[in-house]
Design an enzyme around this catalytic site. Structure first.
Site, PDB file in Angstrom:
ATOM      1  N   ALA A  18       0.893  -1.100  -0.001  1.00 18.93           N
ATOM      2  CA  ALA A  18      -0.048  -0.101   0.003  1.00 18.93           C
ATOM      3  C   ALA A  18       0.894   1.279   0.003  1.00 18.93           C
ATOM      4  CB  ALA A  18      -1.036   0.032   1.419  1.00 18.93           C
ATOM      5  N   GLN A  32      -6.903  -0.017   6.365  1.00 12.44           N
ATOM      6  CA  GLN A  32      -7.441  -0.515   7.784  1.00 12.44           C
ATOM      7  C   GLN A  32      -9.089  -0.746   7.401  1.00 12.44           C
ATOM      8  OE1 GLN A  32      -5.683  -1.637  10.422  1.00 12.44           O
ATOM      9  NE2 GLN A  32      -3.776  -0.773   9.699  1.00 12.44           N
ATOM     10  N   SER A  48      -3.529  -2.953   1.377  1.00 12.96           N
ATOM     11  CA  SER A  48      -2.779  -3.753   1.486  1.00 12.96           C
ATOM     12  C   SER A  48      -3.231  -5.427   1.911  1.00 12.96           C
ATOM     13  CB  SER A  48      -1.664  -3.336   2.648  1.00 12.96           C
ATOM     14  OG  SER A  48      -0.793  -4.283   3.158  1.00 12.96           O
ATOM     15  N   HIS A  53      -1.620  -7.922   3.500  1.00 17.31           N
ATOM     16  CA  HIS A  53      -1.545  -8.289   4.900  1.00 17.31           C
ATOM     17  C   HIS A  53      -2.379  -7.804   6.043  1.00 17.31           C
ATOM     18  CE1 HIS A  53       1.329  -5.570   7.059  1.00 17.31           C
ATOM     19  NE2 HIS A  53       1.188  -4.972   5.757  1.00 17.31           N
ATOM     20  N   THR A  71       7.432  -8.123 -12.641  1.00 17.31           N
ATOM     21  CA  THR A  71       6.778  -9.346 -12.788  1.00 17.31           C
ATOM     22  C   THR A  71       6.047  -9.668 -11.352  1.00 17.31           C
ATOM     23  OG1 THR A  71       8.684 -10.420 -14.035  1.00 17.31           O
ATOM     24  CG2 THR A  71       7.094 -11.853 -12.981  1.00 17.31           C
ATOM     25  N   CYS A 111       5.020   0.905  12.415  1.00 18.07           N
ATOM     26  CA  CYS A 111       5.978   1.612  11.139  1.00 18.07           C
ATOM     27  C   CYS A 111       6.718   2.681  12.022  1.00 18.07           C
ATOM     28  CB  CYS A 111       5.135   2.089  10.038  1.00 18.07           C
ATOM     29  SG  CYS A 111       4.108   1.094   9.084  1.00 18.07           S
TER      30      CYS A 111
END
Length: 362
Positions: free
Chosen positions: A72, A172, A188, A190, A226, A308
């Protein structure tokens, strides 16, 4: 170990793992094939990517297209650095509680930077004053530190009225609540029980970007490189499961939230308790030594802030933005729970945290 850090990352869904294994092991031992190759194994891999794209796209509003990215953060950077208004020199307005992927990126550019303040509840004004000359407005749908749900639909209308594009970090929100309309949206895998290393950028039809990564013209020229069929397949499976389980997951979260408020009675909730995703409980207790608490409660994975920003030593910019003193910021912890959290897990974790806090004499 009891895991209560769902805002940092979520456990990989078994269904996502199974979908990935097919492209790590097969079919016919050719799961490693390049999805951009014209031969049969390549076409099979491409079909897996196409299916995943359809499943991820189902989380988004209509009227746009999905591009896979490495994260993201990459998707957000692509929009901020690559949209036409910013490249032409227009200003950027972001909320005071944006993720660093937006905040730091916008601040790093030479364009004028405008902060959209939040109130003590952690909410942006639904009709914000957007300065003249601003060409991009960025407000996240659900905050990663305090869970507040922003009035993004109204803010998007305000941005349009000001002649600006609207970018929404929905990391989120995706898979938990319907994603709001915007000109560009980033998510994202995950954070919704998919694999790490893959994200998605949704662009409204008609929006054009200069690519951040060039050299192969994959993903419609937006993002060269790729694609991994395994990561795409895992993302697609997680998105499909999240769509199917959205109400069931939300009901489970509400039960956990109610229990958590009871278990942490005496703690103060940071941010709105109502306009909030209830899988995020950010609380504080006066006098709490959070570093000592985390050392004493080693059987529970929880956070003192954004993953983060961990290790930076800086007070949380988000908690400061809602008016907390540095002392209260340092007295705060974040507990994140979700699909695979049991009520017994929450009770055991709360008992350990409360006991350790009481041992500090507070």
């Amino acid at each position: 170990m009891i895991y209560l850090d769902y805002q940092a990352t979520t456990p990989l869904a078994p269904e996502a793992r199974d979908a990935m294994m097919r492209w790590l092991e097969g079919p016919d031992g050719m799961g490693f094939a390049n999805p951009h190759s014209p031969h049969r194994p390549g076409r099979q891999a491409a079909a897996a990517v196409d299916l995943a794209r359809e499943r991820v796209a189902a989380l988004f509003p209509s009227g746009g297209k999905i591009y896979f990215t490495g994260s993201a953060t990459e998707a957000l950077n692509t929009v901020i650095r690559g949209c036409e208004p910013v490249r032409a020199g227009a200003g950027i307005a972001v909320s005071a509680i944006e993720h660093a992927a937006v905040w730091d990126t916008a601040r790093s550019l030479s364009n004028s930077f405008h902060e959209l303040a939040v109130d003590t509840e952690g909410l942006v004004d639904p009709e914000p004053a957007i300065a003249e000359g601003v060409g991009l407005v960025a407000v996240m749908q659900v905050n990663n530190e305090i869970g507040t749900i922003q009035p993004v639909a109204q803010i998007a209308r305000a941005a349009k009225a000001a002649g600006a594009l609207f970018l929404c970090d929905a990391v989120q929100a995706a898979g938990r609540i319907p994603i709001a309309h915007a000109d560009a949206i980033a998510i994202s895998a995950h954070k919704l029980h998919g694999p790490k290393g893959i994200g998605a950028l949704w662009l409204r039809d008609g929006i054009e970007l200069a690519p951040l990564i060039t050299g192969g013209a994959q993903e419609g020229g937006i993002r060269s490189g790729t694609l991994s069929p395994a990561l795409c397949a895992g993302f697609g499976a997680a998105a499909k499961l999240a769509q199917e389980r959205m109400q069931a997951d939300a009901d489970h979260i509400e039960a956990l939230w109610a229990k958590a408020l009871d278990l942490f009675d005496g703690w103060t909730v940071n941010g709105s308790a109502d306009a909030r995703w209830h899988g995020n409980l950010n609380v504080r207790r006066d006098g709490l030594d959070v570093a000592r608490l985390m050392s004493d409660v080693r059987n529970v994975a929880f956070s003192a802030g954004s993953a983060c920003a961990s290790g930076s030593g800086k007070p949380s910019r988000v908690l400061q933005a809602i008016g907390l003193s540095d002392k209260h910021v340092k007295n705060s912890i974040r507990l994140g729970f979700g699909r695979y959290t049991g009520l017994d897990d929450l009770e055991e974790a709360a008992a350990a945290i409360n006991a350790a806090a009481s041992a500090q004499g507070i």
